[in-house]
Design an enzyme around this catalytic site. Structure first.
Site, PDB file in Angstrom:
ATOM      1  N   ASP A 133      -3.799   7.693   4.140  1.00  0.00           N
ATOM      2  CA  ASP A 133      -3.293   6.362   4.498  1.00  0.00           C
ATOM      3  C   ASP A 133      -4.013   5.855   5.746  1.00  0.00           C
ATOM      4  OD1 ASP A 133      -1.746   4.088   4.452  1.00  0.00           O
ATOM      5  OD2 ASP A 133       0.032   5.044   5.311  1.00  0.00           O
ATOM      6  N   GLU A 134      -4.112   4.541   5.894  1.00  0.00           N
ATOM      7  CA  GLU A 134      -4.700   3.909   7.082  1.00  0.00           C
ATOM      8  C   GLU A 134      -6.079   4.496   7.401  1.00  0.00           C
ATOM      9  OE1 GLU A 134      -3.302   1.365   8.082  1.00  0.00           O
ATOM     10  OE2 GLU A 134      -1.124   1.518   8.101  1.00  0.00           O
TER      11      GLU A 134
ATOM     12  N   LYS B 296       0.825  -1.214   0.000  1.00  0.00           N
ATOM     13  CA  LYS B 296       0.000   0.000   0.000  1.00  0.00           C
ATOM     14  C   LYS B 296       0.861   1.266   0.000  1.00  0.00           C
ATOM     15  CE  LYS B 296      -0.718   0.586   4.975  1.00  0.00           C
ATOM     16  NZ  LYS B 296       0.031   1.860   5.047  1.00  0.00           N
ATOM     17  N   THR B 297       1.976   1.247   0.734  1.00  0.00           N
ATOM     18  CA  THR B 297       2.846   2.421   0.762  1.00  0.00           C
ATOM     19  C   THR B 297       3.426   2.687  -0.622  1.00  0.00           C
ATOM     20  OG1 THR B 297       3.419   1.994   3.072  1.00  0.00           O
ATOM     21  CG2 THR B 297       4.865   3.472   1.848  1.00  0.00           C
TER      22      THR B 297
ATOM     23  N   ARG C  70       2.764  -9.204  10.845  1.00  0.00           N
ATOM     24  CA  ARG C  70       4.055  -8.515  10.956  1.00  0.00           C
ATOM     25  C   ARG C  70       5.184  -9.470  10.570  1.00  0.00           C
ATOM     26  NH1 ARG C  70       2.374  -4.622   9.658  1.00  0.00           N
ATOM     27  NH2 ARG C  70       0.427  -5.783   9.534  1.00  0.00           N
TER      28      ARG C  70
ATOM     29  N   GLN D 104      -7.407  -4.391   9.783  1.00  0.00           N
ATOM     30  CA  GLN D 104      -6.368  -3.846  10.651  1.00  0.00           C
ATOM     31  C   GLN D 104      -6.861  -2.617  11.418  1.00  0.00           C
ATOM     32  OE1 GLN D 104      -2.198  -4.019   9.089  1.00  0.00           O
ATOM     33  NE2 GLN D 104      -3.193  -4.456   7.139  1.00  0.00           N
TER      34      GLN D 104
END
Length: 767
Positions: free
Chosen positions: A235-236, A48-49, A618, A266
């Site tokens: 973002d997020e 995504k980044t 993670r 998330q």
């Protein structure tokens, strides 16, 4: 429209940039769908980044907007820095002119430009949580409430929740008083907001709420920023609260070019106001919105991904997506069964030591993730015993240390002397003989005249005060004003800081105290000067106000150093956005993870499950789960039930390794034997252990060993009747351990079996 000069290798066929070739089909679609509302549902590890970065670079390459017309909002400074650096590599230094940063940093920037319209100056202070609590504590005292009975932190959290829901003090008073605590909160909230305004200060929540007030009361300002920001990227998005949702929707109204990236799986911050409904309802809010899922995971092995999918599919409230990967199957997930938290810590650290030797991992390849901060202690101790370096993320920040906050308080007064909290913090630090009685008199006068304390002492309106204290106050005011003059004359921040430390006597007092603690504080003050020096040398147009704002908005994740050769210890919340080759998720027990309900509320199991999903994803290469059968709580050991989440894990990807049994415990367990039974089929013996025979001190035994007092007397044998101050009369059924870790299992009539540590239990023998 301005024409951009492109780097020679950027353009490909049909005018498309060559960097698009680095993306998969769905990522390309997300990058090139530039106009109109767009929801990118980005699964964990799906890049995504990269998509956000390339999308901004694409907008610049295609001349869709100038850099200053693009607003990119993140939740950490780290994410913003990484994106900016990547864009610079793809395009050029135009990335430096983007409006890119955290919600708090971007909107504090806007507020400084427009501060006068809200009755503030551009040099307003930003109060962190501890500053807010201190202000609330002072207000509680003035309203005749006992801060020991009504905790300032509780009131601060309730006010914060109200602000995030855009509830004003007046609305709170009218509609939200349902208890005595609510009534107290209402009274404090109103005064608190008045005090912030008087102090020319805002708290963290105000940085999100005040822009909405600004836009509502000054539509011409809203229109300016609506037309200025042609493209908005967030973002997020699943972590946004109501205030963040409202302010970005207001800004996006004109152009409608809003792109949000997030993963409902998330969403883990409801405790600080995040609303998962913002991402779930995006298509309802923006009817023309396109939804593009990113489902290919580049981070984790197939087994880890399969494990994560088996967990999250148990949630009902979610957007449909299926993660997949071309990565290898990898190692199966290892489930560690442990006796207690010390056994857990020792075994985890033994595994780290073993994996370093066998597979060549470095310390910074490992992360130990836990639900709550207090769990870190036993892992820190075990790592120290093995001489393994570690970094604790989320502990006391450097900028939260007393001496650092003291120095920063002095510096804050140079640009905002009306900041009452910082003034009260250091007016007698180091001691100048300005006692609490004098401060109370100054506060009384300030409240009576509705003025700031600074306006009173600056104008020498201190008649009636104790003369020595009055002299010291006058000297303090003179020092601050002299330093303020130096700042206005262009003296460097570092030189002003050095001059302030000398004239205030702050460092001199630390040296004269000459304790190990005071000398450590002096070293921290020196390190702060190093930070100031670095800031001035590396920042164009450096200013004290900008420096203070920058450090006031540092987050826990910003303190994480991925290159530091150390094992990482952090909460799962803190690990969001990070990745590690090897991850240990510890404390997988009921009422710990998942966390039980608090303050009479039901536990949010779906969010706890999302948190587990975040922890699992993670991991890149290897993943370990761990739980204990016993855990030390409130001075005694209690039996633990393994987490319900372990029953939801796909049994085909987990193997169980059983360590020391409940009645056979050692402080340094060897590498445990392996059981390949699926986790859902493991037998757990939660019954009380059978009584073991007592052996004489000095005998080698893997069972219980006789406890030795300094005088050699040990009356606590199996069968001995004892008295406990809380549980009453009981009988020792068994004992285990040695030295200060000796434990006994005692049956108390009417209270059942309790496992106690002898050195803490204060048992008395009944003859």
């Amino acid at each position: 429209m301005r024409t951009f000069e492109l780097q020679s290798d950027q353009s490909g066929q049909n005018g498309q940039p060559s960097f698009l070739n680095e993306l998969n089909e769905q990522q390309q679609k997300a990058v090139t769908s530039t106009d109109g509302p767009l929801l990118i549902v980005a699964g964990a590890g799906s890049g995504k980044t990269r998509v956000l970065t390339y999308r901004i670079a694409y907008l610049l390459h295609q001349q869709k907007a100038l850099p200053q017309h693009i607003l990119a909002l993140t939740f950490t400074n780290k994410a913003a820095r990484e994106m900016q650096q990547r864009i610079s590599r793809l395009i050029d230094d135009r990335a430096n002119r983007l409006w890119m940063g955290t919600f708090h940093s971007i909107f504090s920037k806007i507020l400084r430009f427009e501060a006068d319209k809200l009755g503030f100056t551009k040099n307003f202070s930003i109060y962190d949580t501890s500053d807010s609590e201190q202000a609330i504590k002072l207000i509680l005292g003035e309203l005749n409430y006992d801060a020991k009975e009504i905790r300032p932190r509780t009131i601060q959290r309730k006010i914060s929740d109200a602000k995030n829901e855009l509830i004003t003090p007046d609305t709170y008073k009218e509609k939200f008083i349902q208890s005595t605590l609510d009534d107290i909160t209402s009274r404090v909230y109103k005064v608190y907001q008045e005090r912030l305004k008087q102090a020319n200060a805002m708290d963290f929540d105000d940085l999100l709420v005040r822009p909405i007030e600004l836009f509502n009361t000054h539509p011409e300002v809203l229109e300016k920023y609506q037309h200025g920001f042609r493209y908005i990227l967030i973002d997020e998005y699943q972590d946004t609260n109501r205030a963040q949702y409202m302010v970005t929707r207001m800004l996006a109204k004109v152009h409608q070019n809003i792109c949000v990236v997030g993963d409902d799986a998330q969403s883990i911050y409801s405790f600080r106001g995040a609303d998962i409904g913002n991402i779930l309802n995006f298509n309802s809010d923006y009817e023309q919105a396109i939804k593009i899922p990113l489902e290919q995971n580049y981070r984790s092995t197939k087994y880890i991904l399969q494990c994560a999918d088996s967990i999250i599919k148990n949630n009902k409230e979610q957007l449909n997506k299926t993660l997949w990967t071309d990565n290898r199957d990898g190692e199966t997930i290892t489930l560690l069964e442990n006796y207690d938290e010390r056994d857990e810590a020792n075994r985890v650290i033994n595994y780290i030591h073993d994996l370093k030797l066998r597979k060549g991992y470095n310390n910074n390849d490992f992360a130990i993730l836990y639900r709550t901060n207090y769990q870190s202690r036993v892992f820190e101790e075990a790592l120290r015993r093995k001489n393994i370096a570690y970094q604790l993320v989320g502990g006391l920040s450097f900028y939260q240390r007393k001496e650092i906050k003291d120095v920063l308080a002095y510096l804050t007064l140079l640009i905002n002397p009306h900041d009452e909290q910082n003034l009260l913090r250091i007016i007698n630090e180091p001691s100048r003989g300005i006692g609490q009685k004098t401060l109370n008199e100054l506060l009384r006068k300030a409240r009576a005249e509705n003025r700031s304390v600074w306006s009173i002492i600056e104008n020498a309106e201190t008649a009636g005060l104790y003369k020595p204290a009055k002299i010291q106050i006058d000297n303090f005011v003179s020092m601050i004003n002299t330093l303020r003059g130096d700042l206005q004359q262009g003296v460097s921040i570092l030189d002003i800081t050095k001059k302030m430390l000398e004239q205030s006597g702050y460092v001199k007092a630390l040296i004269e105290e000459s304790s190990a603690q005071s000398l450590s504080r002096r070293d921290n003050v020196v390190e702060l000067q190093n930070a100031i020096s670095y800031y001035e040398k590396s920042t164009k147009n450096a200013s004290l106000g900008a420096f203070l704002q920058e450090i006031s908005l540092i987050t826990d994740t910003d303190k994480y150093d991925e290159d530091k050769p150390a094992v990482t210890l952090m909460t799962i919340h803190g690990s969001k956005g990070l990745e590690f080759p090897v991850v240990f998720i510890v404390g997988l027990e009921e009422n710990l993870f998942p966390m039980g309900g608090r303050d009479g509320e039901e536990a949010n199991i779906e969010e706890e499950r999302r948190l587990f999903y975040v922890a699992i994803t993670r991991a890149e290469e290897q993943l370990f789960f761990s739980h204990c059968k016993l855990r030390f709580k409130f001075g005694e050991e209690t039996r633990q039930m393994r987490s319900r989440f372990l029953n939801e894990v796909d049994p085909g990807v987990v193997r169980t390794e059983t360590g020391a049994s409940i009645d056979q415990k050692s402080d340094e367990p060897s590498m445990p034997a392996t059981s390949r039974r699926p986790s859902s089929q493991i037998d757990y013996d939660w019954e009380t252990p059978k009584t073991s025979g007592i052996k004489k001190s000095g005998q080698n035994s893997s069972h219980t060993i006789e406890y030795e007092y300094d005088n050699g007397d040990d009356p606590f044998h199996t069968g001995t009747k004892v008295m406990h101050a809380k549980f009453g009369q009981g009988k020792i059924l068994s004992r285990s351990g040695t030295g200060p870790d000796t434990r006994v299992v005692v049956f108390f009539k009417g209270r059942g079996r309790k496992t106690l540590v002898l050195r803490a239990a204060k048992l008395k023998v009944l003859h």
